[in-house]
Design a protein around this motif. Structure first.
Motif, PDB file in Angstrom:
ATOM      1  N   GLU A 104     -12.344  -3.637   3.533  1.00 15.57           N
ATOM      2  CA  GLU A 104     -11.085  -3.065   4.011  1.00 15.57           C
ATOM      3  C   GLU A 104      -9.974  -4.107   4.147  1.00 15.57           C
ATOM      4  O   GLU A 104      -8.839  -3.876   3.733  1.00 15.57           O
ATOM      5  N   ASP A 105     -10.300  -5.276   4.723  1.00 12.04           N
ATOM      6  CA  ASP A 105      -9.281  -6.320   4.894  1.00 12.04           C
ATOM      7  C   ASP A 105      -8.812  -6.871   3.552  1.00 12.04           C
ATOM      8  O   ASP A 105      -7.626  -7.152   3.367  1.00 12.04           O
ATOM      9  N   GLN A 106      -9.739  -7.039   2.610  1.00  9.98           N
ATOM     10  CA  GLN A 106      -9.366  -7.530   1.280  1.00  9.98           C
ATOM     11  C   GLN A 106      -8.503  -6.500   0.552  1.00  9.98           C
ATOM     12  O   GLN A 106      -7.529  -6.854  -0.125  1.00  9.98           O
ATOM     13  N   ALA A 107      -8.842  -5.213   0.712  1.00 12.75           N
ATOM     14  CA  ALA A 107      -8.038  -4.152   0.094  1.00 12.75           C
ATOM     15  C   ALA A 107      -6.637  -4.111   0.694  1.00 12.75           C
ATOM     16  O   ALA A 107      -5.649  -3.899  -0.021  1.00 12.75           O
ATOM     17  N   LYS A 108      -6.534  -4.359   2.013  1.00 14.19           N
ATOM     18  CA  LYS A 108      -5.215  -4.417   2.653  1.00 14.19           C
ATOM     19  C   LYS A 108      -4.404  -5.576   2.085  1.00 14.19           C
ATOM     20  O   LYS A 108      -3.192  -5.464   1.896  1.00 14.19           O
ATOM     21  N   PHE A 109      -5.074  -6.698   1.843  1.00 17.33           N
ATOM     22  CA  PHE A 109      -4.382  -7.839   1.242  1.00 17.33           C
ATOM     23  C   PHE A 109      -3.822  -7.467  -0.131  1.00 17.33           C
ATOM     24  O   PHE A 109      -2.644  -7.704  -0.413  1.00 17.33           O
ATOM     25  N   ILE A 110      -4.662  -6.864  -0.976  1.00 15.13           N
ATOM     26  CA  ILE A 110      -4.217  -6.491  -2.326  1.00 15.13           C
ATOM     27  C   ILE A 110      -3.081  -5.476  -2.245  1.00 15.13           C
ATOM     28  O   ILE A 110      -2.060  -5.613  -2.934  1.00 15.13           O
ATOM     29  N   SER A 111      -3.219  -4.469  -1.401  1.00 16.26           N
ATOM     30  CA  SER A 111      -2.167  -3.452  -1.270  1.00 16.26           C
ATOM     31  C   SER A 111      -0.861  -4.073  -0.781  1.00 16.26           C
ATOM     32  O   SER A 111       0.220  -3.734  -1.263  1.00 16.26           O
ATOM     33  N   SER A 112      -0.938  -4.993   0.182  1.00 18.17           N
ATOM     34  CA  SER A 112       0.264  -5.661   0.693  1.00 18.17           C
ATOM     35  C   SER A 112       0.907  -6.522  -0.383  1.00 18.17           C
ATOM     36  O   SER A 112       2.131  -6.561  -0.512  1.00 18.17           O
ATOM     37  N   PHE A 113       0.080  -7.214  -1.140  1.00 19.33           N
ATOM     38  CA  PHE A 113       0.571  -8.064  -2.233  1.00 19.33           C
ATOM     39  C   PHE A 113       1.301  -7.205  -3.263  1.00 19.33           C
ATOM     40  O   PHE A 113       2.419  -7.516  -3.681  1.00 19.33           O
ATOM     41  N   VAL A 114       0.667  -6.101  -3.660  1.00 15.33           N
ATOM     42  CA  VAL A 114       1.254  -5.184  -4.641  1.00 15.33           C
ATOM     43  C   VAL A 114       2.564  -4.611  -4.116  1.00 15.33           C
ATOM     44  O   VAL A 114       3.574  -4.576  -4.834  1.00 15.33           O
ATOM     45  N   ASP A 115       2.553  -4.156  -2.866  1.00 11.74           N
ATOM     46  CA  ASP A 115       3.738  -3.523  -2.294  1.00 11.74           C
ATOM     47  C   ASP A 115       4.893  -4.505  -2.146  1.00 11.74           C
ATOM     48  O   ASP A 115       6.049  -4.149  -2.330  1.00 11.74           O
ATOM     49  N   PHE A 116       4.582  -5.762  -1.817  1.00 12.03           N
ATOM     50  CA  PHE A 116       5.662  -6.743  -1.688  1.00 12.03           C
ATOM     51  C   PHE A 116       6.202  -7.147  -3.061  1.00 12.03           C
ATOM     52  O   PHE A 116       7.408  -7.309  -3.234  1.00 12.03           O
ATOM     53  N   LEU A 117       5.321  -7.290  -4.031  1.00 14.62           N
ATOM     54  CA  LEU A 117       5.747  -7.672  -5.384  1.00 14.62           C
ATOM     55  C   LEU A 117       6.550  -6.561  -6.047  1.00 14.62           C
ATOM     56  O   LEU A 117       7.572  -6.819  -6.682  1.00 14.62           O
ATOM     57  N   LEU A 118       6.099  -5.314  -5.897  1.00 11.90           N
ATOM     58  CA  LEU A 118       6.736  -4.165  -6.549  1.00 11.90           C
ATOM     59  C   LEU A 118       6.975  -3.046  -5.538  1.00 11.90           C
ATOM     60  O   LEU A 118       6.296  -2.021  -5.546  1.00 11.90           O
ATOM     61  N   PRO A 119       7.963  -3.234  -4.636  1.00  7.90           N
ATOM     62  CA  PRO A 119       8.219  -2.185  -3.640  1.00  7.90           C
ATOM     63  C   PRO A 119       8.870  -0.968  -4.272  1.00  7.90           C
ATOM     64  O   PRO A 119       9.480  -1.060  -5.343  1.00  7.90           O
ATOM     65  N   LYS A 134      -0.451 -15.433  10.770  1.00  8.27           N
ATOM     66  CA  LYS A 134      -1.108 -14.148  10.506  1.00  8.27           C
ATOM     67  C   LYS A 134      -1.592 -14.107   9.059  1.00  8.27           C
ATOM     68  O   LYS A 134      -1.125 -14.865   8.223  1.00  8.27           O
ATOM     69  N   VAL A 135      -2.509 -13.161   8.785  1.00  7.93           N
ATOM     70  CA  VAL A 135      -2.923 -12.942   7.399  1.00  7.93           C
ATOM     71  C   VAL A 135      -1.767 -12.293   6.643  1.00  7.93           C
ATOM     72  O   VAL A 135      -0.837 -11.742   7.250  1.00  7.93           O
ATOM     73  N   PHE A 136      -1.812 -12.340   5.319  1.00  6.31           N
ATOM     74  CA  PHE A 136      -0.687 -11.890   4.495  1.00  6.31           C
ATOM     75  C   PHE A 136      -0.271 -10.454   4.797  1.00  6.31           C
ATOM     76  O   PHE A 136       0.920 -10.157   4.895  1.00  6.31           O
ATOM     77  N   ALA A 137      -1.216  -9.548   4.949  1.00  4.11           N
ATOM     78  CA  ALA A 137      -0.902  -8.127   5.165  1.00  4.11           C
ATOM     79  C   ALA A 137      -0.113  -7.894   6.444  1.00  4.11           C
ATOM     80  O   ALA A 137       0.607  -6.907   6.563  1.00  4.11           O
ATOM     81  N   GLU A 138      -0.225  -8.796   7.420  1.00  3.94           N
ATOM     82  CA  GLU A 138       0.442  -8.625   8.703  1.00  3.94           C
ATOM     83  C   GLU A 138       1.747  -9.405   8.826  1.00  3.94           C
ATOM     84  O   GLU A 138       2.414  -9.354   9.864  1.00  3.94           O
TER      85      GLU A 138
END
Length: 197
Positions: free
Chosen positions: A45-60, A109-113
């Motif tokens: 779950e935490d790794q998936a949050k990282f990927i989702s946050s990375f994707v959302d920040f790169l391509l909002p 904080k971790v990237f997602a946060e």
């Protein structure tokens, strides 16, 4: 196997598979996935949050769909699950942990946060301090090829999945289906300029 070799092999494996129909079928299967019930195949779950946050920040999402709208995060998870061997998967987990630990030490904080400003600073830092893809001619690399690292490899995969998605291909980019309709008898003035190959 040292880390540099593992990164190199992972990058080469992804590059070799990039044009394969398998990747396209994985991308198409993501389009059918309901976002609310998505359970990662490989990531926790935490790794998936990282990927989702990375994707959302790169391509909002803006006036065009964002990376999460075309499910680039699901695509990345499936790539890890279905095309990476065990060593490659372990390397991905280690790289996500390293990325998050780096964020914790610099921003608390971790990237997602992270706030949007801290995420931007994190991206700028990685852009400035990681190797870039070698220059190429017609898709072939020219010169020595250093491993580009996890950040740039992930960024490249996210962009590839986004621009290869049906939604973006048909509704955002210029779309000219091949072979297209046959129009055998039209005035030359309707043809316009000669098409470049």
């Amino acid at each position: 196997m040292n880390r540099r070799e593992a990164l190199k092999k992972s990058a080469m494996a992804l590059g070799a598979a990039a044009g394969a129909p398998t990747l396209l079928s994985i991308l198409q299967s993501c389009a059918k996935q309901d976002r609310l019930t998505w359970t990662p195949e490989f990531l926790d779950e935490d790794q998936a949050k990282f990927i989702s946050s990375f994707v959302d920040f790169l391509l909002p999402k803006t006036d065009t769909p964002g990376g999460l709208d075309v499910k680039s995060d699901i695509f990345i998870d499936r790539i890890y699950a279905r095309t990476y061997d065990e060593a490659g998967q372990k390397n991905v987990i280690a790289e996500i942990e390293k990325f998050n630990n780096d964020c914790k030490s610099k921003y608390g904080k971790v990237f997602a946060e992270l706030s949007a400003e801290d995420k931007a600073a994190c991206f700028r830092d990685h852009e400035a301090n990681t190797a870039k893809f070698p220059k190429g001619v017609w898709g072939s690399a020219v010169g020595p090829q250093e491993p580009v690292g996890y950040y740039r490899g992930l960024k490249s995969s996210v962009l590839w999945s986004y621009f290869s998605s049906e939604e973006i291909g048909k509704n955002v980019l210029s779309y000219d289906p091949i072979p297209g309709p046959y129009q055998g008898c039209i005035p030359l003035s309707d043809v316009g300029k000669t098409w470049s190959l």
